[in-house]
Design a protein around this motif. Structure first.
Motif, mmCIF file in Angstrom:
data_model
loop_
_atom_site.group_PDB
_atom_site.id
_atom_site.type_symbol
_atom_site.label_atom_id
_atom_site.label_comp_id
_atom_site.label_asym_id
_atom_site.label_seq_id
_atom_site.Cartn_x
_atom_site.Cartn_y
_atom_site.Cartn_z
ATOM 1 N N LEU A 1 0.698 -1.172 -0.181
ATOM 2 C CA LEU A 1 -0.301 0.366 -0.070
ATOM 3 C C LEU A 1 1.164 1.016 0.153
ATOM 4 N N LEU A 2 2.151 1.262 0.478
ATOM 5 C CA LEU A 2 2.965 2.300 1.027
ATOM 6 C C LEU A 2 3.495 2.114 -0.205
ATOM 7 N N VAL A 3 4.545 1.349 -0.640
ATOM 8 C CA VAL A 3 4.904 1.781 -2.050
ATOM 9 C C VAL A 3 4.584 2.267 -2.904
ATOM 10 N N GLY A 4 2.709 1.600 -3.729
ATOM 11 C CA GLY A 4 2.446 1.867 -4.839
ATOM 12 C C GLY A 4 2.017 3.034 -4.189
ATOM 13 N N ALA A 5 1.174 3.548 -2.973
ATOM 14 C CA ALA A 5 0.829 5.208 -2.765
ATOM 15 C C ALA A 5 2.039 6.354 -3.791
ATOM 16 N N ALA A 6 3.233 5.744 -2.342
ATOM 17 C CA ALA A 6 4.447 6.502 -2.881
ATOM 18 C C ALA A 6 4.762 6.600 -4.974
ATOM 19 N N VAL A 7 4.951 5.508 -5.092
ATOM 20 C CA VAL A 7 4.865 5.790 -6.795
ATOM 21 C C VAL A 7 4.017 6.720 -7.060
ATOM 22 N N LEU A 8 2.419 6.956 -6.551
ATOM 23 C CA LEU A 8 1.339 7.362 -7.320
ATOM 24 C C LEU A 8 1.393 8.446 -6.765
ATOM 25 N N VAL A 9 1.488 9.113 -6.344
ATOM 26 C CA VAL A 9 1.358 10.600 -5.551
ATOM 27 C C VAL A 9 2.986 11.076 -6.408
ATOM 28 N N ILE B 1 4.784 14.218 0.317
ATOM 29 C CA ILE B 1 5.894 13.639 1.743
ATOM 30 C C ILE B 1 4.848 13.264 2.759
ATOM 31 N N LYS B 2 4.071 14.336 2.371
ATOM 32 C CA LYS B 2 3.078 14.495 4.207
ATOM 33 C C LYS B 2 1.948 13.342 3.768
ATOM 34 N N ILE B 3 1.753 13.254 2.338
ATOM 35 C CA ILE B 3 0.408 12.792 2.310
ATOM 36 C C ILE B 3 1.168 10.546 2.667
ATOM 37 N N VAL C 1 3.371 -2.969 15.188
ATOM 38 C CA VAL C 1 3.618 -1.234 14.633
ATOM 39 C C VAL C 1 5.026 -1.170 14.340
ATOM 40 N N ALA C 2 5.696 -1.471 15.147
ATOM 41 C CA ALA C 2 7.745 -1.752 14.714
ATOM 42 C C ALA C 2 7.460 -1.543 13.300
ATOM 43 N N VAL C 3 7.849 -2.944 12.509
ATOM 44 C CA VAL C 3 8.127 -3.267 11.643
ATOM 45 C C VAL C 3 6.914 -2.853 10.282
ATOM 46 N N MET C 4 5.998 -1.784 10.773
ATOM 47 C CA MET C 4 4.594 -0.660 10.096
ATOM 48 C C MET C 4 6.424 0.633 10.200
ATOM 49 N N ALA C 5 6.693 0.477 11.250
ATOM 50 C CA ALA C 5 7.121 2.354 11.269
ATOM 51 C C ALA C 5 8.670 2.362 10.534
ATOM 52 N N ALA C 6 9.095 1.239 10.960
ATOM 53 C CA ALA C 6 10.562 0.784 9.782
ATOM 54 C C ALA C 6 10.353 0.996 7.768
ATOM 55 N N VAL C 7 8.655 0.693 8.098
ATOM 56 C CA VAL C 7 8.174 0.083 6.320
ATOM 57 C C VAL C 7 8.652 1.554 6.937
ATOM 58 N N LEU C 8 7.851 2.766 6.921
ATOM 59 C CA LEU C 8 7.535 4.035 6.892
ATOM 60 C C LEU C 8 8.490 4.963 6.245
ATOM 61 N N TYR C 9 9.740 4.360 7.140
ATOM 62 C CA TYR C 9 10.931 5.216 7.462
ATOM 63 C C TYR C 9 11.877 4.407 5.810
ATOM 64 N N VAL C 10 11.613 3.363 5.595
ATOM 65 C CA VAL C 10 12.369 3.703 4.460
ATOM 66 C C VAL C 10 11.656 3.581 3.293
ATOM 67 N N ALA D 1 12.794 6.959 3.269
ATOM 68 C CA ALA D 1 13.850 7.822 2.868
ATOM 69 C C ALA D 1 14.169 7.595 0.970
ATOM 70 N N CYS D 2 13.859 6.513 0.791
ATOM 71 C CA CYS D 2 13.235 6.388 -0.554
ATOM 72 C C CYS D 2 13.532 7.429 -2.031
ATOM 73 N N MET D 3 11.622 8.123 -0.681
ATOM 74 C CA MET D 3 11.436 10.019 -1.501
ATOM 75 C C MET D 3 12.435 10.915 -1.500
ATOM 76 N N TRP D 4 12.923 10.800 0.172
ATOM 77 C CA TRP D 4 13.676 11.877 -0.059
ATOM 78 C C TRP D 4 14.812 11.301 -0.688
ATOM 79 N N TRP D 5 15.921 10.363 -1.252
ATOM 80 C CA TRP D 5 16.609 10.211 -2.007
ATOM 81 C C TRP D 5 16.385 10.684 -3.251
#
Lengths: 309, 317, 270
Positions: free
Chosen positions: C32-40, C49-51, C114-123, C126-130
């Motif tokens: 969901l997150l990766v897909g959304a990141a690519v889309l937005v 980044i806010k979305i 929750v911890a894994v989700m937090a890690a996924v979100l940060y990853v 980080a990719c978006m920042w990069w």
């Protein structure tokens, strides 16, 4: 053994009560320090009423009620806010969502248009959006002549466009079931737009046709203001007559009563005495009269809309 | 000190949703089981056996009376370390295997890791669970679950073992395994308290029994006291007998039932002598297939007791 | 109360979650997150980044809610329904320990989730920042790898612990269907609690005002746990607020567990 049997549940009950007390206390404390969470906050993620309707599944009426409460709350909070750059920019989206969820939400259209139309900072100062909202309501229920009456009112009172107001009153009068006076209101508006007689007729029509307390009280309040204006005019005439006779302004109402020009000290419709300035002869409302502030002149559009008391 | 001791143990359940009516599942049960005994709690379905067991394990709380195990009140956590319990139709966790379940329970019992590792495979061998022990329990048959249930009941080498219908769901080999297991426990000095409605199982292992009907204790005591083990008669099955010979036998028989072509079951009263029938048959060239004594069994006794109880109740009503 | 037994019960709950493929939701979350990141990333400039942060936090909360409710109501109920509680309670386990152990097990499951989700979100962030050019980064209200996000995750976790306690509490005395309805009901009320408080601005009757005020303070108030808005807008969330909110959650959980365990300890397992 017996004391044991009584003591243990008692201790347990006490412990549970303590826990309830603690979380309530913590909540009170946090609310005191950081403020209560405002409903809806200042964030409205979904601004499209249609989108919210799709999201709310079968709970549409309930969600509509919630959005209506939020709209009222938002308006109230903004109104009371002392912030110099407060904005009402979520008011229309909230009302739009409410009425999209429940297109039959009469109160949301009629009150909402008042909130929107009222001049800033007391309201959003957006009569244009008020008209859009009322037109939306009329599209949903094309027999409700009241929405057209309200549109006319917005043009009359907040825009000051009497020709446009009269056009909408006329349009309302065309609808089967509309009262006869709507037609005469249109005629009076067209002929004497902006004068006190026209205003009085407008508010009377609103008062007599109001189907809820808030609108009736609001109209009654306006009529009391108009009455007060009439009385002030008459008192001013009397004061001028006294000056013409004696060469100076009366020191107080008593002077006029003793001179036989007045029967008693004059009171406004709320029971507060009118004040008389002996230096200038100007007559006005007492500073603490609930009728303050009165509309100025015929340009009633400058008048701030007070909620009914 | 008794291994198990109850006094006026009573349980009412509330029935109905709005107007609760009490339903008495167990009525003033007073029992004492000595250490080392194999005690059978017998009765038809709904007679209060399972309720008794649940009260002893404090899965339900008594309405009245008291229950003690090993001299401590039932429900005492320290006592549970020393007992084992096999519930009726045991069910465990879908996601665990038998080995994992026993390991979990072993932890709860405070058994060390080394002990668990040694004891669990041995127990599973004992209850006859082979490679299935590595199967998720949701894939296990009823019989396999029963075996797992037995294994977990014995995990802590308990002093008192409660078994609710231990033979149910098992094949004849399984039943024999349970019998041997119970006798093995007895030899080890453990007390076994088990319930059953299949009475031949009880006959084979019990020293004492109690019979429940309608929530009440209707009889208890040593099996030999309760049963008159006298022979009530004989059943002789003959083959190849002609009609004339059968007619002659019928005179002394209580009943003659034809089974197949020229094959009959002859029921003789205890006063008749089976050897006379045998001689008669041999004379006409027929053969005796089997000869069995007809004895008063626990089954009969049980049926009589229950019937009496029902009659009593009808009379009172 | 024994740590060993609590641990054993908790571990069995965690193991059950793993075997029941509860953590598959993490996969869905990542997709969901990766897909959304690519889309937005293709649709909006600056707001992406806010979305993603909004979406990541909302999904953590929503997925966690489903786990908390559906496993939470089953924790005790499944034991009763399948009669596994009979052999379990014949072991030296107090009923209170059983309830607490079950709760801890699910709490641990949720923590991992929750911890894994937090890690996924940060990853993902980080990719978006990069891949974002400098001028885009400059337009962000808050840094991509904002540590304040952890505060939001922490409060979401505490909120889930509270929801779990609600579910467990109801399941100690009612059917799973009813428990689920009640728990979701409390969740919804918990988030509209502020509206409840403000009902008093639209109602006139004094007893009703009193009642809504009492309900506001007595019902679990979940809205304060949601600090998504300030966090994604880069506004500071004060440590005092976080501490008080966590304290509130902890006390409420203690209350629900004590009451639930009390009810459970007195039940007949027919």
């Amino acid at each position: 053994m017996t004391t044991h049997r009584v003591a243990r549940p008692l201790a347990f009950g006490l412990a549970l009560t303590t826990l309830v007390g603690s979380f309530v206390a913590l909540e009170l404390w946090r609310d005191r320090v950081y403020g209560e969470p405002a409903p809806g906050d200042a964030v409205l993620y979904v601004r499209s009423g249609d989108a919210v309707r799709r999201l709310s599944l079968s709970f549409t009426p309930l969600v509509a009620d919630l959005y209506w409460i939020r709209a009222v709350q938002y308006y109230g909070d903004m109104r009371l806010s002392r912030s110099p750059n407060k904005r009402y920019d979520l008011l229309y989206p909230l009302l739009d969502i409410t009425t999209s969820l429940d297109p039959d939400f009469t109160v949301a259209y009629r009150f909402g248009s008042i909130f929107l139309a009222e001049s800033y900072p007391g309201g959003a100062g957006r009569p244009d959006l008020a008209v859009v909202l009322l037109q939306k309501g009329f599209r949903a229920a094309p027999t409700r002549w009241r929405y057209l009456q309200d549109i006319g009112f917005v043009y009359y009172w907040w825009v000051g466009d009497y020709q446009e107001a009269a056009r909408w009153f006329d349009k309302g009068a065309d609808i089967p079931g509309a009262p006869w006076w709507l037609r005469s209101l249109a005629a009076v508006t067209k002929a004497q737009g902006g004068d006190r007689r026209g205003s009085r007729q407008l508010w009377q029509s609103l008062r007599d046709s109001a189907d809820n307390e808030w609108l009736r009280n609001n109209a009654a309040f306006r009529l009391e203001q108009l009455d007060a204006l009439d009385v002030i005019d008459r008192l001013t005439t009397i004061v001028s007559a006294f000056k013409a006779r004696t060469g100076e302004y009366p020191a107080s109402w008593d002077t006029l009563v003793r001179a036989g020009l007045l029967r008693a000290q004059p009171l406004d419709p709320t029971g507060s005495p009118y004040v008389l300035d002996p230096a200038t002869g100007r007559v006005g409302l007492a500073a603490d009269s609930p009728l303050n502030p009165l509309p100025v002149g015929a340009q009633a559009g400058q008048m701030a809309l007070q909620p009914a008391r | 000190m008794h291994a198990i001791d109850t006094e006026d143990l009573t349980k009412d359940y509330a029935l109905g949703f709005w107007r609760k009516r009490p339903y008495r599942a167990l009525d003033r049960l007073t029992l004492a089981v000595e250490p080392g005994e194999v005690f059978g709690l017998l009765g038809p379905n709904g007679s209060g056996k399972t309720t008794t067991l649940k009260l002893l394990l404090q899965l339900v709380f008594p309405t009245g009376g008291r229950a003690e195990i090993l001299g401590r009140p039932a429900g005492d956590v320290s006592v549970r370390r020393r007992i084992g319990y096999l519930p009726e139709n045991p069910y465990f966790y879908d996601h665990l295997t038998a080995v994992e379940l026993l390991d979990y329970f072993g932890r709860l019992l405070g058994i060390g890791a080394a002990d668990r590792a040694a004891r669990i495979p041995r127990l599973l061998d004992q209850v006859g669970l082979g490679a299935e022990r590595r199967l998720a329990l949701r894939r296990c048959s009823k019989g396999m679950l029963q075996r797992v249930g037995l294994a977990q009941a014995l995990l802590n080498e308990p002093e008192v073992v409660f078994l609710d219908e231990p033979m149910s769901g098992l094949d004849p080999i399984g039943r024999r395994m349970v019998r041997e297991l119970i006798l093995g426990l007895r030899d080890r000095g453990a007390t076994v308290f088990f319930s059953s409605h299949i009475l031949s199982d009880a006959e084979a292992v019990c020293s004492r029994v109690a019979i429940l009907a309608g929530g009440r204790l209707v009889a208890s005591g040593l099996l030999t006291d309760l049963l008159a083990f006298g022979i009530k008669g004989w059943e002789v099955v003959v083959e190849g007998a002609d009609t004339a010979a059968i007619e002659r036998v019928r005179a002394m028989a209580a009943r003659v039932t034809p089974i197949a072509e020229r094959r009959y079951a002859v029921e003789l009263p205890s006063t008749a002598r089976p050897d006379v029938v045998m001689a008669e048959m041999t004379a006409v060239g027929a053969s005796v297939v089997s000869i069995n004594p007809l004895r008063d069994t626990l089954e009969d006794y049980f049926m009589r007791q229950v019937a009496e109880h029902v009659r009593e109740r009808q009379v009172r009503a | 109360m024994s740590g060993g037994r609590l641990g054993a019960v908790a571990l069995s709950v965690f193991r059950e979650s793993v075997r029941d493929r509860v953590f598959y939701n993490l996969l869905l979350f990542a997709v969901l997150l990766v897909g959304a990141a690519v889309l937005v990333g293709q649709m909006t400039a600056g707001q992406d980044i806010k979305i993603i942060k909004d979406l990541g936090l909302a999904a953590t909360s929503a997925f966690g809610l489903f786990i908390a409710v559906f496993i939470g109501i089953g924790l005790v109920w499944k034991e009763l329904e399948r009669h596994s509680v009979y052999s379990l309670l014949a072991k030296p386990v107090r009923r209170t320990e059983l309830v607490l152990g079950k709760y801890l097990g699910l709490a641990f499951t949720l923590l991992v989730n929750v911890a894994v989700m937090a890690a996924v979100l940060y990853v993902v962030l980080a990719c978006m920042w990069w891949i974002s050019p400098e001028n885009i980064r400059a337009s962000w209200e808050s840094p991509a790898l904002d540590p304040a996000l952890l505060v939001a995750f922490l409060l979401i976790y505490v909120q889930l612990l509270l929801v779990t306690a609600i579910a467990l509490f109801f399941s100690t005395f009612s059917s799973p269907m009813l428990s689920a309805v009640l728990t979701f009901g409390f969740y919804v009320i918990g988030h509209f609690n502020a509206d409840l408080k403000h009902f008093e601005t639209v109602i006139a009757s004094a007893p009703l005002v009193w009642l809504t005020r009492a309900l506001y303070y007595l019902l679990p108030n979940l809205a304060p746990f949601d600090v998504t808005a300030p966090v994604v807008h880069g506004q500071a969330v004060s440590p005092g607020y976080v501490a008080m909110t966590i304290g509130y959650g902890a006390v409420y959980v203690a209350f629900l567990l004590a009451a639930g365990a009390h009810i459970f300890a007195r039940r007949d397992f027919k």
